[in-house]
Design a protein around this motif. Structure first.
Motif, PDB file in Angstrom:
ATOM      1  N   TYR A   8      27.294 -21.464   5.853  1.00  0.00           N
ATOM      2  CA  TYR A   8      27.915 -21.935   4.621  1.00  0.00           C
ATOM      3  C   TYR A   8      29.122 -21.062   4.293  1.00  0.00           C
ATOM      4  O   TYR A   8      29.143 -19.871   4.569  1.00  0.00           O
ATOM      5  CB  TYR A   8      26.915 -21.954   3.450  1.00  0.00           C
ATOM      6  CG  TYR A   8      26.425 -20.587   3.035  1.00  0.00           C
ATOM      7  CD1 TYR A   8      27.094 -19.850   2.060  1.00  0.00           C
ATOM      8  CD2 TYR A   8      25.293 -20.046   3.619  1.00  0.00           C
ATOM      9  CE1 TYR A   8      26.651 -18.602   1.688  1.00  0.00           C
ATOM     10  CE2 TYR A   8      24.842 -18.795   3.249  1.00  0.00           C
ATOM     11  CZ  TYR A   8      25.518 -18.075   2.282  1.00  0.00           C
ATOM     12  OH  TYR A   8      25.084 -16.833   1.917  1.00  0.00           O
ATOM     13  N   ARG A  10      31.098 -22.089   1.229  1.00  0.00           N
ATOM     14  CA  ARG A  10      31.381 -22.448  -0.168  1.00  0.00           C
ATOM     15  C   ARG A  10      32.747 -23.115  -0.304  1.00  0.00           C
ATOM     16  O   ARG A  10      33.148 -23.465  -1.394  1.00  0.00           O
ATOM     17  CB  ARG A  10      31.273 -21.230  -1.098  1.00  0.00           C
ATOM     18  CG  ARG A  10      29.890 -20.652  -1.175  1.00  0.00           C
ATOM     19  CD  ARG A  10      29.802 -19.566  -2.251  1.00  0.00           C
ATOM     20  NE  ARG A  10      28.449 -19.058  -2.333  1.00  0.00           N
ATOM     21  CZ  ARG A  10      28.079 -17.862  -1.916  1.00  0.00           C
ATOM     22  NH1 ARG A  10      28.952 -17.036  -1.385  1.00  0.00           N
ATOM     23  NH2 ARG A  10      26.826 -17.485  -2.039  1.00  0.00           N
ATOM     24  N   GLY A  12      33.629 -26.040   0.560  1.00  0.00           N
ATOM     25  CA  GLY A  12      33.547 -27.460   0.252  1.00  0.00           C
ATOM     26  C   GLY A  12      32.894 -27.773  -1.075  1.00  0.00           C
ATOM     27  O   GLY A  12      32.676 -28.941  -1.406  1.00  0.00           O
ATOM     28  N   ASP A  13      32.609 -26.755  -1.859  1.00  0.00           N
ATOM     29  CA  ASP A  13      31.887 -26.963  -3.115  1.00  0.00           C
ATOM     30  C   ASP A  13      32.658 -27.794  -4.132  1.00  0.00           C
ATOM     31  O   ASP A  13      32.067 -28.319  -5.070  1.00  0.00           O
ATOM     32  CB  ASP A  13      31.508 -25.618  -3.749  1.00  0.00           C
ATOM     33  CG  ASP A  13      30.439 -24.878  -2.958  1.00  0.00           C
ATOM     34  OD1 ASP A  13      29.888 -25.466  -1.996  1.00  0.00           O
ATOM     35  OD2 ASP A  13      30.154 -23.712  -3.298  1.00  0.00           O
ATOM     36  N   LYS A  14      33.946 -27.925  -3.954  1.00  0.00           N
ATOM     37  CA  LYS A  14      34.754 -28.704  -4.902  1.00  0.00           C
ATOM     38  C   LYS A  14      35.160 -30.050  -4.305  1.00  0.00           C
ATOM     39  O   LYS A  14      36.101 -30.680  -4.778  1.00  0.00           O
ATOM     40  CB  LYS A  14      35.974 -27.905  -5.342  1.00  0.00           C
ATOM     41  CG  LYS A  14      35.577 -26.692  -6.168  1.00  0.00           C
ATOM     42  CD  LYS A  14      36.773 -25.935  -6.679  1.00  0.00           C
ATOM     43  CE  LYS A  14      36.284 -24.735  -7.481  1.00  0.00           C
ATOM     44  NZ  LYS A  14      37.356 -23.822  -7.795  1.00  0.00           N
ATOM     45  N   THR A  17      37.265 -30.520   2.329  1.00  0.00           N
ATOM     46  CA  THR A  17      36.896 -29.914   3.607  1.00  0.00           C
ATOM     47  C   THR A  17      38.165 -29.662   4.402  1.00  0.00           C
ATOM     48  O   THR A  17      39.224 -30.220   4.089  1.00  0.00           O
ATOM     49  CB  THR A  17      35.910 -30.821   4.379  1.00  0.00           C
ATOM     50  OG1 THR A  17      35.375 -30.094   5.480  1.00  0.00           O
ATOM     51  CG2 THR A  17      36.568 -32.102   4.873  1.00  0.00           C
ATOM     52  N   LYS A  27      36.394 -34.814   0.924  1.00  0.00           N
ATOM     53  CA  LYS A  27      35.295 -35.100   1.843  1.00  0.00           C
ATOM     54  C   LYS A  27      35.088 -36.594   2.065  1.00  0.00           C
ATOM     55  O   LYS A  27      34.448 -36.978   3.035  1.00  0.00           O
ATOM     56  CB  LYS A  27      34.004 -34.458   1.333  1.00  0.00           C
ATOM     57  CG  LYS A  27      34.003 -32.954   1.464  1.00  0.00           C
ATOM     58  CD  LYS A  27      32.660 -32.371   1.123  1.00  0.00           C
ATOM     59  CE  LYS A  27      32.692 -30.875   1.401  1.00  0.00           C
ATOM     60  NZ  LYS A  27      31.361 -30.297   1.409  1.00  0.00           N
TER      61      LYS A  27
END
Length: 190
Positions: A8, A10, A12-14, A17, A27
């Motif tokens: 991981y 982090r 792609g948390d928003k 990608t 994404k």
């Protein structure tokens, strides 16, 4: 070779990608949908291989296909550039498509011509191959849609097209060695 020390990030948390060239995209971008669907097809083939252990020839073909699908995902993940030099990015090549065609022809030579459409079924492996075929067709549709607005390697599209044919013929070939194909009977339940 790829080395992953952390799974991981982090990053792609928003909802974004990174593509193979470092560009950040949502994404849900069509390119991500396309290579994500290729990954889904690869997972289906991985499940199918659990049912092809007794068929070394089929399992060997599927092992090569799984590796090719990672190549296809890498190809789609890295946008094609107009000035791209050969070998600059991992791309599907004509030899990979030709190999699928040769395998299709060899298997098909052992099969009777179809007199009806084939229903997904027969052996467990054949049913799973039909599922894989439909996922590959979805990936192909996404790839051709992407190609309307962005450059896509034509060999990548040809590979997806041929792969769905390959999975169909492989399902028939495996069914021939067992109980046979399940054929559609139009209007059978009226």
């Amino acid at each position: 070779m790829v080395t992953l020390t952390r799974i991981y990030t982090r990053g792609g948390d928003k909802g974004q990608t990174s593509l193979g060239d470092g560009a950040r995209v949502p994404k849900h971008a069509l390119r991500v949908e396309a290579y994500g669907t290729v990954d889904e097809a690869n997972a289906v083939i991985g499940m199918t291989r659990l049912a092809t252990r007794a068929h070394p020839q089929a399992d060997s073909m599927l092992a090569r296909i799984q590796n090719d699908l990672f190549d296809l995902g890498a190809d789609l993940c890295t946008p094609l550039k107009q000035d791209e030099q050969p070998g600059q990015a991992l791309r599907i090549v004509a030899d990979q498509v030709t190999r699928l065609e040769a395998e299709i022809d060899a298997m098909n030579a052992e099969l009777a011509p179809l007199a009806s459409f084939v229903l997904p079924g027969g052996t467990e492996a054949a049913a799973q191959l039909h599922l894989g075929r439909t996922v590959v067709r979805r990936a192909e549709r996404l790839m051709t849609q992407l190609a309307e607005t962005e450059a896509v390697n034509p060999q990548a599209i040809a590979y997806a097209n041929r792969l769905s044919d390959h999975l169909f013929v492989l399902a028939r070939w495996l069914n021939k060695q067992a109980a046979g194909d399940v054929l559609w009977v139009p209007g059978a339940n009226r």
